[in-house]
Design a protein around this motif. Sequence first.
Motif, PDB file in Angstrom:
ATOM      1  N   LYS A   5      35.015  50.018  97.571  1.00 21.53           N
ATOM      2  CA  LYS A   5      34.421  50.494  96.322  1.00 21.53           C
ATOM      3  C   LYS A   5      32.905  50.325  96.374  1.00 21.53           C
ATOM      4  O   LYS A   5      32.393  49.328  96.868  1.00 21.53           O
ATOM      5  N   ASP A  69      30.152  60.714  91.028  1.00 21.32           N
ATOM      6  CA  ASP A  69      31.201  60.943  92.026  1.00 21.32           C
ATOM      7  C   ASP A  69      31.019  60.080  93.270  1.00 21.32           C
ATOM      8  O   ASP A  69      31.982  59.834  93.998  1.00 21.32           O
ATOM      9  N   ASP A  72      32.158  54.031  92.199  1.00 21.52           N
ATOM     10  CA  ASP A  72      33.368  53.621  91.487  1.00 21.52           C
ATOM     11  C   ASP A  72      33.057  52.946  90.159  1.00 21.52           C
ATOM     12  O   ASP A  72      33.971  52.664  89.381  1.00 21.52           O
ATOM     13  N   LYS A 104      34.705  56.324  84.443  1.00 27.29           N
ATOM     14  CA  LYS A 104      34.504  55.178  85.337  1.00 27.29           C
ATOM     15  C   LYS A 104      33.942  53.983  84.568  1.00 27.29           C
ATOM     16  O   LYS A 104      33.199  54.155  83.606  1.00 27.29           O
ATOM     17  N   PHE A 179      36.050  47.023  87.762  1.00 28.28           N
ATOM     18  CA  PHE A 179      35.803  47.874  88.921  1.00 28.28           C
ATOM     19  C   PHE A 179      36.994  47.860  89.872  1.00 28.28           C
ATOM     20  O   PHE A 179      37.257  48.840  90.568  1.00 28.28           O
TER      21      PHE A 179
END
Length: 182
Positions: A5, A69, A72, A104, A179
């Motif tokens: 991530k 995009d 994360d 997100k 996250f």
Amino acid sequence: MLQGKTIAFLVAPEGIEQVELTEPWKAVEQAGGTPRLVSTQRGKAQAYNHLDKADAFDIDATVDEVSADDFDGLILPGGVANPDALRMNDDAVRFARSFFDAGKPVAAICHAPWTLIEAGVVGDRAMTSWPSLKTDLHNAGASWADQEVMVCTNGPNTLITSRKPDDLKAFCQAAVDAFGGG
């Protein structure tokens, strides 16, 4: 927990509260994630220890080179000057808002919610911040509480907020959990 991530840290070129950048950065790294410093211009970002100049950090990318995009999640460190400058930059505001549009997680500490107010994403959210932002957040439609950390899932994404450097341990844990999908 954050293996694979990448987390964006959005900062202005000057005025970041150093500990509000470095502690979450370390937490992301320790959880196996990759932090990246994103700003409005290339070069270095100057951090401060309250009003005293501290370290400068290399900027990895600018807001016009990346998008939600590519990440994360998003962390918005505080300091007074940092979010004040970001909220005056249309590209930075769009970048922050794009994380909400993408669903997100976003984490903001201290004065950082100013950027989120400008992005128009705090309405109907439960939040905390540095106490002087209470009225600003209320006026933008958020409910405010004086708490160490608040995790709000009312909306398209998880929003984590904290008040100040003393809250960093709880803030970092809540951000890493969000996250990581927890």
